[in-house]
Design a protein around this motif. Structure first.
Motif, PDB file in Angstrom:
ATOM      1  N   ILE A 299       0.511  -0.961  -0.105  1.00  0.00           N
ATOM      2  CA  ILE A 299      -0.054   0.027   0.305  1.00  0.00           C
ATOM      3  C   ILE A 299       1.352   1.033   0.207  1.00  0.00           C
ATOM      4  O   ILE A 299       1.994   1.175   0.694  1.00  0.00           O
ATOM      5  CB  ILE A 299      -0.621  -0.091   1.274  1.00  0.00           C
ATOM      6  N   TRP A 300       0.237   2.361  -0.795  1.00  0.00           N
ATOM      7  CA  TRP A 300       1.247   3.080  -1.013  1.00  0.00           C
ATOM      8  C   TRP A 300       0.668   4.925  -0.995  1.00  0.00           C
ATOM      9  O   TRP A 300      -0.376   4.599  -1.935  1.00  0.00           O
ATOM     10  CB  TRP A 300       2.514   3.415  -2.116  1.00  0.00           C
ATOM     11  N   ALA A 301       1.502   5.835  -1.066  1.00  0.00           N
ATOM     12  CA  ALA A 301       1.256   7.467  -1.199  1.00  0.00           C
ATOM     13  C   ALA A 301       1.827   7.878  -1.755  1.00  0.00           C
ATOM     14  O   ALA A 301       3.237   7.577  -1.515  1.00  0.00           O
ATOM     15  CB  ALA A 301       0.167   8.124  -0.186  1.00  0.00           C
ATOM     16  N   VAL A 302       1.163   8.551  -3.008  1.00  0.00           N
ATOM     17  CA  VAL A 302       2.874   9.432  -3.248  1.00  0.00           C
ATOM     18  C   VAL A 302       1.957  10.794  -3.678  1.00  0.00           C
ATOM     19  O   VAL A 302       0.851  11.499  -4.006  1.00  0.00           O
ATOM     20  CB  VAL A 302       3.122   9.291  -4.984  1.00  0.00           C
ATOM     21  N   ASP A 303       3.428  11.864  -3.250  1.00  0.00           N
ATOM     22  CA  ASP A 303       2.403  12.549  -4.028  1.00  0.00           C
ATOM     23  C   ASP A 303       2.280  13.337  -5.822  1.00  0.00           C
ATOM     24  O   ASP A 303       2.381  12.699  -6.614  1.00  0.00           O
ATOM     25  CB  ASP A 303       2.820  14.586  -3.368  1.00  0.00           C
ATOM     26  N   ALA A 304       1.806  14.646  -6.093  1.00  0.00           N
ATOM     27  CA  ALA A 304       1.642  15.392  -7.766  1.00  0.00           C
ATOM     28  C   ALA A 304       2.741  14.440  -8.539  1.00  0.00           C
ATOM     29  O   ALA A 304       2.991  14.335  -9.566  1.00  0.00           O
ATOM     30  CB  ALA A 304       1.225  16.726  -7.550  1.00  0.00           C
TER      31      ALA A 304
ATOM     32  N   MET B 101      -5.982  11.652  -5.247  1.00  0.00           N
ATOM     33  CA  MET B 101      -6.615  11.834  -3.779  1.00  0.00           C
ATOM     34  C   MET B 101      -6.686  13.553  -3.816  1.00  0.00           C
ATOM     35  O   MET B 101      -5.386  14.043  -4.735  1.00  0.00           O
ATOM     36  CB  MET B 101      -4.886  11.733  -2.646  1.00  0.00           C
ATOM     37  N   PHE B 102      -7.585  14.181  -2.964  1.00  0.00           N
ATOM     38  CA  PHE B 102      -7.562  16.074  -2.788  1.00  0.00           C
ATOM     39  C   PHE B 102      -7.323  16.064  -1.799  1.00  0.00           C
ATOM     40  O   PHE B 102      -8.174  15.644  -0.289  1.00  0.00           O
ATOM     41  CB  PHE B 102      -8.875  16.161  -3.889  1.00  0.00           C
ATOM     42  N   ASP B 103      -7.370  17.338  -1.731  1.00  0.00           N
ATOM     43  CA  ASP B 103      -7.544  18.068   0.075  1.00  0.00           C
ATOM     44  C   ASP B 103      -8.579  18.295   0.579  1.00  0.00           C
ATOM     45  O   ASP B 103     -10.054  18.232  -0.395  1.00  0.00           O
ATOM     46  CB  ASP B 103      -6.157  19.293  -0.166  1.00  0.00           C
ATOM     47  N   GLU B 104      -8.800  19.277   1.521  1.00  0.00           N
ATOM     48  CA  GLU B 104     -10.184  19.664   1.056  1.00  0.00           C
ATOM     49  C   GLU B 104     -10.538  20.676   0.836  1.00  0.00           C
ATOM     50  O   GLU B 104     -12.108  21.156   1.372  1.00  0.00           O
ATOM     51  CB  GLU B 104     -10.055  20.079   3.026  1.00  0.00           C
TER      52      GLU B 104
ATOM     53  N   ASP C  24     -10.247  19.880  -2.799  1.00  0.00           N
ATOM     54  CA  ASP C  24     -10.854  19.612  -3.712  1.00  0.00           C
ATOM     55  C   ASP C  24      -9.758  19.700  -4.602  1.00  0.00           C
ATOM     56  O   ASP C  24      -9.686  19.822  -5.986  1.00  0.00           O
ATOM     57  CB  ASP C  24     -12.033  20.151  -4.197  1.00  0.00           C
ATOM     58  N   GLN C  25      -8.471  20.297  -4.135  1.00  0.00           N
ATOM     59  CA  GLN C  25      -6.590  20.192  -5.615  1.00  0.00           C
ATOM     60  C   GLN C  25      -6.473  18.746  -4.849  1.00  0.00           C
ATOM     61  O   GLN C  25      -6.491  18.150  -3.962  1.00  0.00           O
ATOM     62  CB  GLN C  25      -6.409  21.169  -4.401  1.00  0.00           C
TER      63      GLN C  25
ATOM     64  N   GLN D 171      -6.410  13.356 -13.621  1.00  0.00           N
ATOM     65  CA  GLN D 171      -6.402  12.607 -11.940  1.00  0.00           C
ATOM     66  C   GLN D 171      -8.022  11.968 -12.024  1.00  0.00           C
ATOM     67  O   GLN D 171      -8.891  11.952 -11.487  1.00  0.00           O
ATOM     68  CB  GLN D 171      -7.672  14.301 -11.879  1.00  0.00           C
ATOM     69  N   GLN D 172      -7.363  11.180 -12.838  1.00  0.00           N
ATOM     70  CA  GLN D 172      -8.354   9.789 -13.098  1.00  0.00           C
ATOM     71  C   GLN D 172      -8.120   8.245 -12.636  1.00  0.00           C
ATOM     72  O   GLN D 172      -6.737   8.572 -11.662  1.00  0.00           O
ATOM     73  CB  GLN D 172      -8.406   9.306 -14.170  1.00  0.00           C
ATOM     74  N   PRO D 173      -8.253   7.241 -11.926  1.00  0.00           N
ATOM     75  CA  PRO D 173      -7.794   6.867 -11.596  1.00  0.00           C
ATOM     76  C   PRO D 173      -6.794   6.096 -12.068  1.00  0.00           C
ATOM     77  O   PRO D 173      -7.394   5.035 -13.150  1.00  0.00           O
ATOM     78  CB  PRO D 173      -9.127   5.463 -10.445  1.00  0.00           C
TER      79      PRO D 173
END
Length: 195
Positions: free
Chosen positions: A97-102, A179-182, A184-185, A152-154
């Motif tokens: 499982i991972w997360a990356v920034d833009a 992923m989007f911040d509060e 919606d960015q 910004q698509q899966p």
């Protein structure tokens, strides 16, 4: 219901009349601590002098604040337990499982990365996913990632090659969701890799 009395001597609600006489108690104010329609406690006070209506209102307000604080604390504990269950699930699943920034820089990595690539998660966090690829693969996947971040698509089932810590090539399949911040960015992707 709240209960107030400025005449405790002889008050049928006060059982220990001897204590009232001995301690010269005159007044009592009690207010339930309520969460919704459930009583979770009582805030009560005795006094040796009559209590004004203002004191009764203040006690009511304090009781409501205490009940709200207790409810908030319970919600925080429930959230913490939920977070622990989620973390246990992520850390024990066989997929990475991972997360990356833009920009494709890892912000989270589950422990399974060490099984797949030989790196402990802290050695991956802060690195670009493209820095773990052979040069030609980094160029190919970089172009795909640029298109994905623009739309910004899966993505599902993207095959790519990473380099194991010992240098051998590892073919993985990845899927991710934006992923989007509060506000919606767009802030990056989170997803899974499997070998």
């Amino acid at each position: 219901l709240p209960y107030f009395s400025n005449q405790l001597l002889g008050d049928p609600q006060i059982i220990n009349q001897e204590w009232v006489k001995r301690e010269k108690m005159v007044a009592f104010a009690g207010h339930p601590l309520m969460i919704g329609d459930q009583v979770i406690g009582v805030l009560a006070m005795f006094a040796c002098h009559p209590l004004s209506g203002m004191v009764q209102k203040m006690l009511s307000s304090i009781a409501d604040s205490i009940a709200l604080a207790i409810d908030n604390k319970k919600a925080i504990l429930r959230l913490h337990r939920s977070h622990e269950r989620y973390r246990d699930l992520i850390e024990n699943i066989s997929d990475w499982i991972w997360a990356v920034d833009a920009k494709g820089v890892y912000t989270y990595c589950s422990p399974q990365v060490s099984r797949m690539l030989g790196y402990e998660p802290p050695k991956i966090i802060g690195r670009s996913t493209f820095s773990l690829m052979p040069t030609a693969e980094a160029k190919r996947v970089g172009e795909i990632f640029a298109d994905l971040t623009a739309s910004q698509q899966p993505f599902i089932g993207l095959e790519f090659t990473l380099l194991h810590q010992d240098g051998h090539r590892v073919i993985l399949e990845g899927s991710g969701s934006p992923m989007f911040d509060e506000h919606d960015q767009f802030i990056g992707y989170r997803g899974i890799n499997r070998d």
